[in-house]
Each structure stands twice: as C-alpha cells, then as structure tokens.
Design a protein around this motif. Structure first.
Motif, PDB file in Angstrom:
ATOM      1  N   MET A   1       0.857  -1.189   0.000  1.00  0.00           N
ATOM      2  CA  MET A   1       0.000   0.000   0.000  1.00  0.00           C
ATOM      3  C   MET A   1       0.887   1.230   0.000  1.00  0.00           C
ATOM      4  SD  MET A   1      -3.222   0.972   0.152  1.00  0.00           S
ATOM      5  CE  MET A   1      -4.130  -0.368   0.940  1.00  0.00           C
ATOM      6  N   PHE A   2       0.635   2.134  -0.935  1.00  0.00           N
ATOM      7  CA  PHE A   2       1.390   3.376  -0.946  1.00  0.00           C
ATOM      8  C   PHE A   2       0.529   4.503  -1.473  1.00  0.00           C
ATOM      9  CE2 PHE A   2       2.083   3.563  -5.522  1.00  0.00           C
ATOM     10  CZ  PHE A   2       2.062   2.242  -5.921  1.00  0.00           C
ATOM     11  N   GLU A   3       0.959   5.724  -1.210  1.00  0.00           N
ATOM     12  CA  GLU A   3       0.258   6.906  -1.670  1.00  0.00           C
ATOM     13  C   GLU A   3       1.006   7.520  -2.843  1.00  0.00           C
ATOM     14  OE1 GLU A   3      -0.192   9.519   1.628  1.00  0.00           O
ATOM     15  OE2 GLU A   3      -1.535   8.160   2.731  1.00  0.00           O
ATOM     16  N   LEU A   4       0.342   8.433  -3.551  1.00  0.00           N
ATOM     17  CA  LEU A   4       1.003   9.071  -4.687  1.00  0.00           C
ATOM     18  C   LEU A   4       2.268   9.803  -4.263  1.00  0.00           C
ATOM     19  CD1 LEU A   4      -1.815  10.563  -6.951  1.00  0.00           C
ATOM     20  CD2 LEU A   4      -0.291   8.646  -7.433  1.00  0.00           C
ATOM     21  N   ASP A   5       2.270  10.358  -3.060  1.00  0.00           N
ATOM     22  CA  ASP A   5       3.457  11.067  -2.595  1.00  0.00           C
ATOM     23  C   ASP A   5       4.652  10.135  -2.403  1.00  0.00           C
ATOM     24  OD1 ASP A   5       2.211  13.495  -2.637  1.00  0.00           O
ATOM     25  OD2 ASP A   5       1.716  13.523  -0.497  1.00  0.00           O
ATOM     26  N   VAL A  20       9.013   3.691  -5.859  1.00  0.00           N
ATOM     27  CA  VAL A  20       7.925   3.736  -4.891  1.00  0.00           C
ATOM     28  C   VAL A  20       8.526   3.411  -3.535  1.00  0.00           C
ATOM     29  CG1 VAL A  20       5.719   2.766  -4.181  1.00  0.00           C
ATOM     30  CG2 VAL A  20       6.245   3.001  -6.617  1.00  0.00           C
ATOM     31  N   ARG A  21       8.591   4.418  -2.686  1.00  0.00           N
ATOM     32  CA  ARG A  21       9.247   4.269  -1.374  1.00  0.00           C
ATOM     33  C   ARG A  21      10.654   3.708  -1.534  1.00  0.00           C
ATOM     34  NH1 ARG A  21       4.451   1.908   2.602  1.00  0.00           N
ATOM     35  NH2 ARG A  21       3.156   3.785   2.587  1.00  0.00           N
ATOM     36  N   THR A 276       4.191 -12.592  -7.756  1.00  0.00           N
ATOM     37  CA  THR A 276       3.641 -11.829  -6.645  1.00  0.00           C
ATOM     38  C   THR A 276       4.684 -10.890  -6.037  1.00  0.00           C
ATOM     39  OG1 THR A 276       4.204 -13.637  -5.124  1.00  0.00           O
ATOM     40  CG2 THR A 276       1.976 -13.594  -6.030  1.00  0.00           C
ATOM     41  N   ARG A 277       5.716 -10.545  -6.781  1.00  0.00           N
ATOM     42  CA  ARG A 277       6.766  -9.719  -6.185  1.00  0.00           C
ATOM     43  C   ARG A 277       6.256  -8.313  -5.850  1.00  0.00           C
ATOM     44  NH1 ARG A 277       9.806  -9.254 -11.965  1.00  0.00           N
ATOM     45  NH2 ARG A 277       8.674  -7.450 -12.765  1.00  0.00           N
ATOM     46  N   GLY A 278       5.202  -7.854  -6.593  1.00  0.00           N
ATOM     47  CA  GLY A 278       4.687  -6.515  -6.354  1.00  0.00           C
ATOM     48  C   GLY A 278       3.664  -6.420  -5.236  1.00  0.00           C
ATOM     49  N   TRP A 279       3.196  -7.558  -4.728  1.00  0.00           N
ATOM     50  CA  TRP A 279       2.204  -7.525  -3.643  1.00  0.00           C
ATOM     51  C   TRP A 279       2.960  -7.426  -2.322  1.00  0.00           C
ATOM     52  CZ3 TRP A 279      -2.598  -6.751  -5.091  1.00  0.00           C
ATOM     53  CH2 TRP A 279      -2.971  -7.140  -6.371  1.00  0.00           C
ATOM     54  N   ARG A 280       3.058  -6.236  -1.784  1.00  0.00           N
ATOM     55  CA  ARG A 280       3.887  -6.022  -0.600  1.00  0.00           C
ATOM     56  C   ARG A 280       3.003  -5.698   0.605  1.00  0.00           C
ATOM     57  NH1 ARG A 280       9.143  -5.567  -2.085  1.00  0.00           N
ATOM     58  NH2 ARG A 280       9.550  -5.283  -4.305  1.00  0.00           N
TER      59      ARG A 280
END
Length: 280
Positions: A1-5, A20-21, A276-280
């Motif tokens: 889960m991440f935000e646009l920022d 992303v982060r 599933t590497r992108g499912w964090r």
C-alpha cells in the motif's frame, strides 16, 4: 500500500528512474490505482500518475487516461452519453447566473462539484432561485470554481453496483427518501442511510456493466437511480469504496480484485499468472 506522494523520480543507472518508497517501479507487476483526484494539488497528482504509468511492463489498473476521464464528472458523463447510457442532462456552471439557467430549464436542480466524492457539497435545491439558494451556490462556486447542475429526479432509492473486471461483484440498495435523499452526505458520522445488499435485476446489472465498459474502467462503482424517467446512471466512480463493509463481506471483492489483477497482468505479460513480487 502506498500513496502518490511515495512515487518519486530518483537517480538511476541510466538517468531518471521511478521509485515507490525507494523501490524501483520496474520491480512491480501490477499497481491498483485508487487515488482520489478531487482534492488539490491536482497538477502534482497528475505528474505523479504520469510517472507511475510510464514504466514498460508494469500494469496499472486503471491507466492514467482512463482514471482521469472517469474522475472528471464532465468527461465521464460525456463518455456515457456517447455510448448511449442514460444520464441526467448536465449544465456546467461558473456562477449563480449559470445556475439560474438550470432553474429556468428544470425547476428543481441538484448542484455538485465538477470534481468531488462522498456526496460532499452535493446540494438539492427544490424551491427555485431563492436568495438562500443563490447564496449557497455562490459559496460552492467560490469553493470549487466549477459546478455541475442537473435536474433533480425524484426517487426513493439509489443503487450502487460494484463491478470488477466484466462482472458484477455486488449491488447495494440505499433507501433514500425525504431529507435523506442521497446515500452519502460526506459526514462519516451519518453515513450511510439504511442499506441492504440485493440481487440486481438483469436490467440494472446490464446497465451497470455497459456504463463501466463505456468508461474503460476495470473496477468501478456505478450509481443508478430509478425515477419516472426509468433507470438513470448518476455517475461511475473510478474508486468505489467498500472499506465500511464487514471483513467477511470485504473478502469477496478483495479476492475478486486480486484474481482480476493477476489475470490482467498475466495476460499482458504473456504468461498464465503474474508473479507476486509486487504484492507487498
């Protein structure tokens, strides 16, 4: 889960790289985009979305152009109309004088922000261009810049049809009548009015699926009312919410969404299913 920022342009081996982060965007298979564009800074959000949508091999659901067109109520209603979906006639308003024209045409009107969510600042004006109504319109114009005016279609219930992929996931009926005329007021303490999950009639389900297909969205909440004019699509929401559902109820769309995302990413990469590497 991440935000646009959390999406950033950082130095990379060959120049500029999206992260992303701090994680290279290229490491993700699929991104489920549920960002809200109704609040500022809009231009910064668009730039962040452009960055998020610019990585080859990363599937974004839904893509930038599709997400923006659905978030813009004007563009969304235009697209629905072009595809023969019944929607209310709509007037763009930048002043109380513009809203007066809507009163002249329809008598009773609903005004809403051209970009908005959760029913915030959506107002029903039933008594014509009274001083208090025009004062409210002036306040909304000052707050939002652009309003949309539509005829008020008397009804006793709203339907929210959740569509995931090309299938109806669920249908909720909100019993809206009298002063409680809209399912969401924007006040979390009051929302929603009484509601129940129902099996949608074929006509309702078919209209919702057609509306979502017209917008190009893969996940959407379709707001539909039944009035004397028949079934009418009020809007198609690119970020339908089910956070208030019980965990047991939420598991159904959650699972459907994951399965659809894996299927779409797998299809675009030419394999049976995404890793599933992108499912964090």
């Amino acid at each position: 889960m991440f935000e646009l920022d959390d999406v950033s342009c950082t130095p990379g081996p060959a120049g500029a790289m999206a992260t992303v982060r701090g994680i290279p965007l290229s490491e993700f298979d699929v991104v489920l985009c549920r960002c809200d564009l109704s609040t500022p800074p809009w231009t910064e959000k668009i730039q962040q979305l452009l960055l998020l949508n610019g990585e080859p091999g990363v599937t974004v659901l839904d893509p930038l152009d599709v997400h923006i067109r659905a978030a813009s109520k004007r563009a969304m209603l235009q697209q629905l109309t072009l595809d023969g979906i019944p929607v209310p006639p709509t007037r763009e308003c930048h002043s109380a004088a513009d809203v007066r024209l809507a009163f002249d045409a329809w008598g009773q009107v609903v005004v809403k922000p051209a970009l908005g969510y959760r029913g915030l600042d959506v107002e029903r004006l039933l008594d014509g261009p009274t001083p208090s109504a025009l004062e409210l319109v002036d306040t909304l114009v000052e707050r939002h810049g652009t309003l949309l005016a539509q005829p008020y279609l008397a009804h006793t219930g709203d339907y929210r049809v959740l569509v995931i992929g090309s299938k109806v996931s669920s249908c909720t009926r909100f019993d809206t009548a009298g002063e409680a005329w809209k399912p969401f007021s924007g006040d979390l303490a009051d929302d929603p009015v009484s509601s129940a999950f129902v099996d949608p009639p074929d006509e309702l389900a078919s209209l919702a699926l057609r509306a979502v297909k017209a917008t190009g969205l893969t996940t959407a909440g379709v707001d539909i009312i039944m009035s004397e004019a028949g079934l009418t699509v009020i809007e198609v929401n690119p970020v339908p919410g089910w956070a208030a559902w019980t965990p047991e109820m939420a598991r159904v769309p959650n699972l459907q969404l994951v399965e659809f995302a894996e299927s779409r990413a797998g299809a675009e990469s030419g394999v049976g299913a995404a890793s599933t590497r992108g499912w964090r």
